[in-house]
Design a protein around this motif. Structure first.
Motif, PDB file in Angstrom:
ATOM      1  N   VAL A 134      -7.196   1.604  -4.061  1.00 46.03           N
ATOM      2  CA  VAL A 134      -8.374   2.465  -3.943  1.00 46.03           C
ATOM      3  C   VAL A 134      -8.741   3.018  -5.321  1.00 46.03           C
ATOM      4  O   VAL A 134      -7.907   3.080  -6.230  1.00 46.03           O
ATOM      5  N   PRO A 189     -10.750   8.924  -3.795  1.00 41.47           N
ATOM      6  CA  PRO A 189      -9.503   8.700  -3.043  1.00 41.47           C
ATOM      7  C   PRO A 189      -8.293   8.521  -3.958  1.00 41.47           C
ATOM      8  O   PRO A 189      -7.200   8.995  -3.629  1.00 41.47           O
ATOM      9  N   ARG A 190      -8.480   7.859  -5.107  1.00 41.87           N
ATOM     10  CA  ARG A 190      -7.367   7.687  -6.037  1.00 41.87           C
ATOM     11  C   ARG A 190      -6.922   9.039  -6.597  1.00 41.87           C
ATOM     12  O   ARG A 190      -5.722   9.329  -6.681  1.00 41.87           O
ATOM     13  N   MET A 241      -5.069  10.999  -4.008  1.00 45.63           N
ATOM     14  CA  MET A 241      -3.745  10.434  -3.789  1.00 45.63           C
ATOM     15  C   MET A 241      -2.791  10.837  -4.914  1.00 45.63           C
ATOM     16  O   MET A 241      -1.613  11.135  -4.671  1.00 45.63           O
ATOM     17  N   ASP A 269      -2.850  11.637   2.883  1.00 50.44           N
ATOM     18  CA  ASP A 269      -2.352  11.327   1.546  1.00 50.44           C
ATOM     19  C   ASP A 269      -0.872  11.677   1.389  1.00 50.44           C
ATOM     20  O   ASP A 269      -0.111  10.936   0.751  1.00 50.44           O
ATOM     21  N   GLU A 304      -1.373  -0.266   4.210  1.00 53.01           N
ATOM     22  CA  GLU A 304      -2.159   0.925   3.892  1.00 53.01           C
ATOM     23  C   GLU A 304      -1.536   1.683   2.723  1.00 53.01           C
ATOM     24  O   GLU A 304      -2.234   2.149   1.817  1.00 53.01           O
ATOM     25  N   ARG A 323      -2.262  -0.139  -0.523  1.00 54.05           N
ATOM     26  CA  ARG A 323      -3.651  -0.010  -0.980  1.00 54.05           C
ATOM     27  C   ARG A 323      -3.914   1.354  -1.604  1.00 54.05           C
ATOM     28  O   ARG A 323      -4.724   1.472  -2.528  1.00 54.05           O
ATOM     29  N   ARG A 324      -3.208   2.384  -1.136  1.00 55.94           N
ATOM     30  CA  ARG A 324      -3.576   3.746  -1.530  1.00 55.94           C
ATOM     31  C   ARG A 324      -2.720   4.331  -2.649  1.00 55.94           C
ATOM     32  O   ARG A 324      -3.138   5.289  -3.302  1.00 55.94           O
TER      33      ARG A 324
END
Length: 354
Positions: free
Chosen positions: A171, A175-176, A179, A223, A261, A264-265
């Protein structure tokens, strides 16, 4: 690779066009520039699927075809196989000819169909001009009855392999940043917990149980849940334990979705453990393409990672889910190791910036 297909998904494939219609749903993307080999049992159930990229001019066709044949033969229930080449005749035919020869002369598998598909037209290598004219047979796989049936059953497909890979890209943007903040908070908590001692194995079991249950219910992890899973599996021992916590079948697929998931995050610098767990659960679920994507993510972060390199070689052999499970260290053995050496369960945290 050989997928554990959910038992409630049944598709009837009575014609070559049906095979073309369902293949993108088996792969989860529309293939191009590849030969797809699909293995079946004697009763017509799906036993396995393998994808071989079309070769360059100097490729070893025999070696490529042999690897594909071996991956299909690794599944003992496979009896029949169909081949579909996606691309122009000049690109498909050389490898297709070698694969057909090996299947006809040195394999227990019976070749039931060999097709080439290009520009919404297909040709069969196993029929005469009477059933397959020189100009081929027009066919749009997106409009086929079997595609509609697959959609009703909840199966999905993406436009191409690139879109499939993009699902696992890290991401970006807000969102990054969110996180990263969650990761910082979780690591600060972990540092305080280490100073007074903590049962990290139990923490992993609790976190994996709650997060996998949430994923199974269709919920998105927050998160901090993602950060906890990444932080705990920075311990190699806990990473190996996390790879054994699912039951075969649907539970494997739930854990695959969960670790995908997480992969990805998390920050790309922290992607190795989630990538390896995604790859393991992809192999346990029979999803070779996803395993390769995840291993590439691990090697992007750590090009010399021995575990990822070894797993990539294993994935190329076409091992079955049962073989992957049987090769893993048991949870009991890992738990005993954790009790003997509790320091091996400690998370590996970066030094605090000054």
């Amino acid at each position: 690779m050989f997928p554990d297909v959910p038992p409630d998904r049944h598709l009837r494939l009575a014609h070559a066009s049906a095979l073309l219609g369902v293949t993108p749903y088996l792969l989860e993307y529309h293939p191009a520039d590849a030969i797809i080999a699909i293995a079946f049992t004697s009763t017509g159930a799906l036993a396995g699927i393998a994808s071989v990229d079309l070769p360059g001019p100097d490729a070893d066709l025999v070696a490529m075809a042999t690897r594909a044949k071996q991956s299909l033969e690794n599944e003992p229930s496979a009896d029949h196989v169909a081949l579909i080449g996606y691309g122009t005749k000049a690109h498909v035919k050389p490898l297709m000819d070698v694969m057909r020869f090996l299947l006809d002369h040195s394999s227990r598998l019976h070749l039931v169909e060999a097709l080439r598909f290009h520009d919404n037209t297909y040709w069969s290598y196993l029929c005469s001009d009477a059933c397959c004219p020189p100009d081929g047979i027009s066919f749009d796989p997106t409009c086929s009855p079997v595609a509609a049936q697959a959609t009703i059953l909840g199966m999905t497909t993406l436009p191409d392999a690139a879109a499939h890979v993009a699902q696992f890209a890290p991401v970006t943007g807000t969102p990054r940043e969110q996180m990263r903040e969650a990761t910082r908070r979780v690591r600060d908590q972990a540092r305080h917990m280490m100073t007074r001692g903590h049962d990290w194995r139990a923490e992993l079991l609790d976190r994996v149980a709650s997060c996998s249950q949430a994923v199974d219910l269709g919920q998105k992890l927050d998160d901090e849940q993602v950060a906890w899973l990444e932080m705990l599996t920075s311990s190699t021992l806990l990473r190996d334990l996390a790879a054994t916590l699912a039951e075969p079948g649907e539970d494997d697929r739930v854990h695959l979705r969960m670790w995908s998931e997480v992969l990805r995050r998390v920050d790309p610098a922290d992607a190795v453990a989630p990538a390896l767990l995604t790859a393991i659960y992809a192999l346990r679920s029979g999803n070779g393409p996803v395993a390769q994507i995840a291993l590439n993510r691990a090697l992007d972060t750590d090009p010399g990672n021995r575990t990822a390199l070894q797993m990539r070689q294993v994935a190329k052999t076409g091992v079955t889910p049962a073989q992957i499970r049987s090769s893993q260290i048991t949870p009991t053995a890992l738990t005993e190791q954790a009790k003997r050496c509790p320091e091996d369960t400690w998370p590996v945290l970066p030094q605090e910036s000054r």
